[in-house]
Design a protein around this motif. Sequence first.
Motif, PDB file in Angstrom:
ATOM      1  N   VAL A  50       0.844  -1.189   0.000  1.00 48.64           N
ATOM      2  CA  VAL A  50       0.000   0.000   0.000  1.00 48.64           C
ATOM      3  C   VAL A  50       0.879   1.239   0.000  1.00 48.64           C
ATOM      4  O   VAL A  50       2.046   1.193   0.376  1.00 48.64           O
ATOM      5  N   GLU A  51       0.303   2.340  -0.447  1.00 42.81           N
ATOM      6  CA  GLU A  51       0.974   3.626  -0.370  1.00 42.81           C
ATOM      7  C   GLU A  51       0.038   4.596   0.340  1.00 42.81           C
ATOM      8  O   GLU A  51      -1.175   4.509   0.200  1.00 42.81           O
ATOM      9  N   THR A  52       0.610   5.477   1.129  1.00 41.98           N
ATOM     10  CA  THR A  52      -0.184   6.460   1.851  1.00 41.98           C
ATOM     11  C   THR A  52      -0.157   7.759   1.066  1.00 41.98           C
ATOM     12  O   THR A  52       0.912   8.270   0.735  1.00 41.98           O
ATOM     13  N   ILE A  53      -1.334   8.269   0.771  1.00 42.09           N
ATOM     14  CA  ILE A  53      -1.456   9.511   0.009  1.00 42.09           C
ATOM     15  C   ILE A  53      -2.199  10.520   0.871  1.00 42.09           C
ATOM     16  O   ILE A  53      -3.185  10.188   1.525  1.00 42.09           O
ATOM     17  N   VAL A  54      -1.705  11.750   0.879  1.00 42.78           N
ATOM     18  CA  VAL A  54      -2.384  12.825   1.602  1.00 42.78           C
ATOM     19  C   VAL A  54      -3.364  13.475   0.635  1.00 42.78           C
ATOM     20  O   VAL A  54      -2.977  13.969  -0.416  1.00 42.78           O
ATOM     21  N   GLU A  55      -4.638  13.441   1.013  1.00 43.42           N
ATOM     22  CA  GLU A  55      -5.693  13.982   0.167  1.00 43.42           C
ATOM     23  C   GLU A  55      -6.229  15.248   0.817  1.00 43.42           C
ATOM     24  O   GLU A  55      -6.514  15.264   2.021  1.00 43.42           O
ATOM     25  N   SER A  56      -6.355  16.305   0.051  1.00 41.87           N
ATOM     26  CA  SER A  56      -6.862  17.564   0.580  1.00 41.87           C
ATOM     27  C   SER A  56      -8.262  17.790   0.039  1.00 41.87           C
ATOM     28  O   SER A  56      -8.495  17.723  -1.166  1.00 41.87           O
ATOM     29  N   ASN A  57      -9.207  18.057   0.959  1.00 42.26           N
ATOM     30  CA  ASN A  57     -10.585  18.276   0.562  1.00 42.26           C
ATOM     31  C   ASN A  57     -11.103  19.491   1.312  1.00 42.26           C
ATOM     32  O   ASN A  57     -11.402  19.408   2.495  1.00 42.26           O
ATOM     33  N   GLY A  58     -11.169  20.614   0.642  1.00 39.57           N
ATOM     34  CA  GLY A  58     -11.656  21.831   1.270  1.00 39.57           C
ATOM     35  C   GLY A  58     -10.785  22.296   2.420  1.00 39.57           C
ATOM     36  O   GLY A  58     -11.294  22.760   3.435  1.00 39.57           O
ATOM     37  N   GLY A  59      -9.473  22.153   2.295  1.00 34.45           N
ATOM     38  CA  GLY A  59      -8.552  22.596   3.325  1.00 34.45           C
ATOM     39  C   GLY A  59      -8.317  21.569   4.421  1.00 34.45           C
ATOM     40  O   GLY A  59      -7.473  21.749   5.279  1.00 34.45           O
ATOM     41  N   VAL A  60      -9.073  20.466   4.408  1.00 34.63           N
ATOM     42  CA  VAL A  60      -8.894  19.411   5.401  1.00 34.63           C
ATOM     43  C   VAL A  60      -8.060  18.303   4.772  1.00 34.63           C
ATOM     44  O   VAL A  60      -8.445  17.734   3.751  1.00 34.63           O
ATOM     45  N   GLU A  61      -6.891  18.036   5.367  1.00 33.17           N
ATOM     46  CA  GLU A  61      -6.030  16.990   4.836  1.00 33.17           C
ATOM     47  C   GLU A  61      -6.250  15.699   5.606  1.00 33.17           C
ATOM     48  O   GLU A  61      -6.412  15.711   6.821  1.00 33.17           O
ATOM     49  N   ARG A  62      -6.273  14.594   4.872  1.00 33.52           N
ATOM     50  CA  ARG A  62      -6.370  13.287   5.519  1.00 33.52           C
ATOM     51  C   ARG A  62      -5.536  12.300   4.722  1.00 33.52           C
ATOM     52  O   ARG A  62      -5.376  12.437   3.509  1.00 33.52           O
ATOM     53  N   GLU A  63      -4.999  11.324   5.439  1.00 32.30           N
ATOM     54  CA  GLU A  63      -4.182  10.302   4.789  1.00 32.30           C
ATOM     55  C   GLU A  63      -5.060   9.120   4.424  1.00 32.30           C
ATOM     56  O   GLU A  63      -5.855   8.656   5.239  1.00 32.30           O
ATOM     57  N   ILE A  64      -4.902   8.644   3.189  1.00 34.31           N
ATOM     58  CA  ILE A  64      -5.624   7.449   2.771  1.00 34.31           C
ATOM     59  C   ILE A  64      -4.610   6.445   2.239  1.00 34.31           C
ATOM     60  O   ILE A  64      -3.555   6.829   1.731  1.00 34.31           O
ATOM     61  N   GLU A  65      -4.932   5.162   2.389  1.00 34.92           N
ATOM     62  CA  GLU A  65      -4.055   4.111   1.875  1.00 34.92           C
ATOM     63  C   GLU A  65      -4.624   3.567   0.580  1.00 34.92           C
ATOM     64  O   GLU A  65      -5.798   3.208   0.514  1.00 34.92           O
ATOM     65  N   ASN A  66      -3.800   3.540  -0.444  1.00 34.51           N
ATOM     66  CA  ASN A  66      -4.167   2.947  -1.725  1.00 34.51           C
ATOM     67  C   ASN A  66      -3.363   1.680  -1.929  1.00 34.51           C
ATOM     68  O   ASN A  66      -2.169   1.650  -1.637  1.00 34.51           O
ATOM     69  N   LYS A  67      -3.999   0.657  -2.452  1.00 32.27           N
ATOM     70  CA  LYS A  67      -3.279  -0.564  -2.781  1.00 32.27           C
ATOM     71  C   LYS A  67      -2.432  -0.296  -4.016  1.00 32.27           C
ATOM     72  O   LYS A  67      -2.916   0.218  -5.016  1.00 32.27           O
ATOM     73  N   VAL A  68      -1.151  -0.646  -3.934  1.00 30.50           N
ATOM     74  CA  VAL A  68      -0.246  -0.440  -5.059  1.00 30.50           C
ATOM     75  C   VAL A  68      -0.582  -1.418  -6.190  1.00 30.50           C
ATOM     76  O   VAL A  68      -0.549  -1.069  -7.357  1.00 30.50           O
ATOM     77  N   PHE A  69      -0.908  -2.671  -5.824  1.00 27.79           N
ATOM     78  CA  PHE A  69      -1.268  -3.694  -6.796  1.00 27.79           C
ATOM     79  C   PHE A  69      -2.622  -4.284  -6.417  1.00 27.79           C
ATOM     80  O   PHE A  69      -2.678  -5.324  -5.759  1.00 27.79           O
ATOM     81  N   PRO A  70      -3.727  -3.624  -6.802  1.00 29.12           N
ATOM     82  CA  PRO A  70      -5.043  -4.167  -6.455  1.00 29.12           C
ATOM     83  C   PRO A  70      -5.207  -5.586  -6.992  1.00 29.12           C
ATOM     84  O   PRO A  70      -4.731  -5.905  -8.088  1.00 29.12           O
ATOM     85  N   SER A  71      -5.855  -6.434  -6.209  1.00 27.43           N
ATOM     86  CA  SER A  71      -6.135  -7.838  -6.544  1.00 27.43           C
ATOM     87  C   SER A  71      -4.916  -8.753  -6.440  1.00 27.43           C
ATOM     88  O   SER A  71      -4.947  -9.877  -6.949  1.00 27.43           O
ATOM     89  N   TYR A  72      -3.846  -8.297  -5.785  1.00 28.28           N
ATOM     90  CA  TYR A  72      -2.666  -9.136  -5.603  1.00 28.28           C
ATOM     91  C   TYR A  72      -2.209  -9.115  -4.150  1.00 28.28           C
ATOM     92  O   TYR A  72      -2.290  -8.087  -3.482  1.00 28.28           O
ATOM     93  N   GLU A 149       2.765  19.896 -10.795  1.00 25.56           N
ATOM     94  CA  GLU A 149       1.506  19.169 -10.994  1.00 25.56           C
ATOM     95  C   GLU A 149       1.616  17.767 -10.403  1.00 25.56           C
ATOM     96  O   GLU A 149       2.673  17.139 -10.477  1.00 25.56           O
ATOM     97  N   ILE A 150       0.518  17.289  -9.816  1.00 24.99           N
ATOM     98  CA  ILE A 150       0.425  15.924  -9.308  1.00 24.99           C
ATOM     99  C   ILE A 150      -0.817  15.304  -9.927  1.00 24.99           C
ATOM    100  O   ILE A 150      -1.889  15.914  -9.898  1.00 24.99           O
ATOM    101  N   SER A 151      -0.679  14.095 -10.495  1.00 24.73           N
ATOM    102  CA  SER A 151      -1.820  13.446 -11.136  1.00 24.73           C
ATOM    103  C   SER A 151      -2.913  13.151 -10.113  1.00 24.73           C
ATOM    104  O   SER A 151      -2.664  13.080  -8.908  1.00 24.73           O
ATOM    105  N   ALA A 152      -4.124  12.946 -10.592  1.00 28.27           N
ATOM    106  CA  ALA A 152      -5.271  12.693  -9.713  1.00 28.27           C
ATOM    107  C   ALA A 152      -5.059  11.461  -8.833  1.00 28.27           C
ATOM    108  O   ALA A 152      -5.460  11.438  -7.674  1.00 28.27           O
ATOM    109  N   ASP A 153      -4.400  10.431  -9.392  1.00 26.71           N
ATOM    110  CA  ASP A 153      -4.183   9.211  -8.600  1.00 26.71           C
ATOM    111  C   ASP A 153      -2.898   9.274  -7.769  1.00 26.71           C
ATOM    112  O   ASP A 153      -2.594   8.359  -7.015  1.00 26.71           O
ATOM    113  N   GLY A 154      -2.139  10.379  -7.893  1.00 28.44           N
ATOM    114  CA  GLY A 154      -0.940  10.570  -7.069  1.00 28.44           C
ATOM    115  C   GLY A 154       0.261   9.763  -7.488  1.00 28.44           C
ATOM    116  O   GLY A 154       1.246   9.696  -6.764  1.00 28.44           O
ATOM    117  N   THR A 155       0.236   9.151  -8.672  1.00 27.70           N
ATOM    118  CA  THR A 155       1.350   8.306  -9.091  1.00 27.70           C
ATOM    119  C   THR A 155       2.342   9.023 -10.011  1.00 27.70           C
ATOM    120  O   THR A 155       3.463   8.567 -10.166  1.00 27.70           O
TER     121      THR A 155
END
Length: 182
Positions: A50-72, A149-155
Motif C-alpha cells: 500500500v501507499e499512503t497519500i495525503v488527500e486535501s478536501n476543502g482545506g482538510v487533509e487526511r491520509e488514505i491508503e491505496n493498494k499499489v497492486f489491487p487484486s494481488y 503538478e500531481i496526477s489525480a491518482d498521485g502516481t
Amino acid sequence: MSDINEMNAGPRWYVAHTYSGYENKVKMNLEKIVENRGLSHLIFDVRIPVETIVESNGGVEREIENKVFPSYVLIKMIMTDESWHVVRNIRGVTGFVGPGSKPVPLTDEEAAAIIEEDISVSAAKTAQIGDTVDIVEGIFAGYSGRLSEISADGTEVTVIVSTVGRDMPINLDVKHIRKTEH
C-alpha cells in the motif's frame, strides 16, 4: 514428487491473484490458517503493498491508503505441495502469478523494490505543488526543480527543471522524486 516440490528453492516471495476487494480477507484467512495448522515453517509473511497519500478536501487533509497492486497479495513462502494447496484453496484466491499452475517467484530485486516501497512512505508523497524536489532516478537524476503538478491518482508528477537557460516540464513517476530537505 511433484514439479512444485522439485522447484523448491527455499523461502521466496510469490504473488497470489485475488478477486477484487478480497486482498485483506485473503491475508487474514491465510494468517489464521498458518497459525491454526502450524505452517509457520512454510509460510513466513503475507503483505498487501500500500501507499499512503495525503488527500486535501476543502482545506482538510487526511491520509488514505491505496493498494499499489489491487487484486494481488505477496506471500513469502517455501513452495511445496502443501503450501501451494493451502494458498490456492483460500476463498478469494484465483491462483498464483505464473504460467498455468506453476507459480513463479519474484526475483530478489523485484521483491526488495516492492517491499521497500511498501515499508517506507516516500518524502515525495508529502511534497506539495510549489515545493522544490530532487529527481533521484531516470535520465534527469541529480536535477532539482519545482513541483508543478500531481496526477489525480498521485502516481505521476510534473517537475519544472531549469536547464540550458529554459524551464522544461518533466513528467515523472512519483517514486523518482524526493522532497528537497532545507
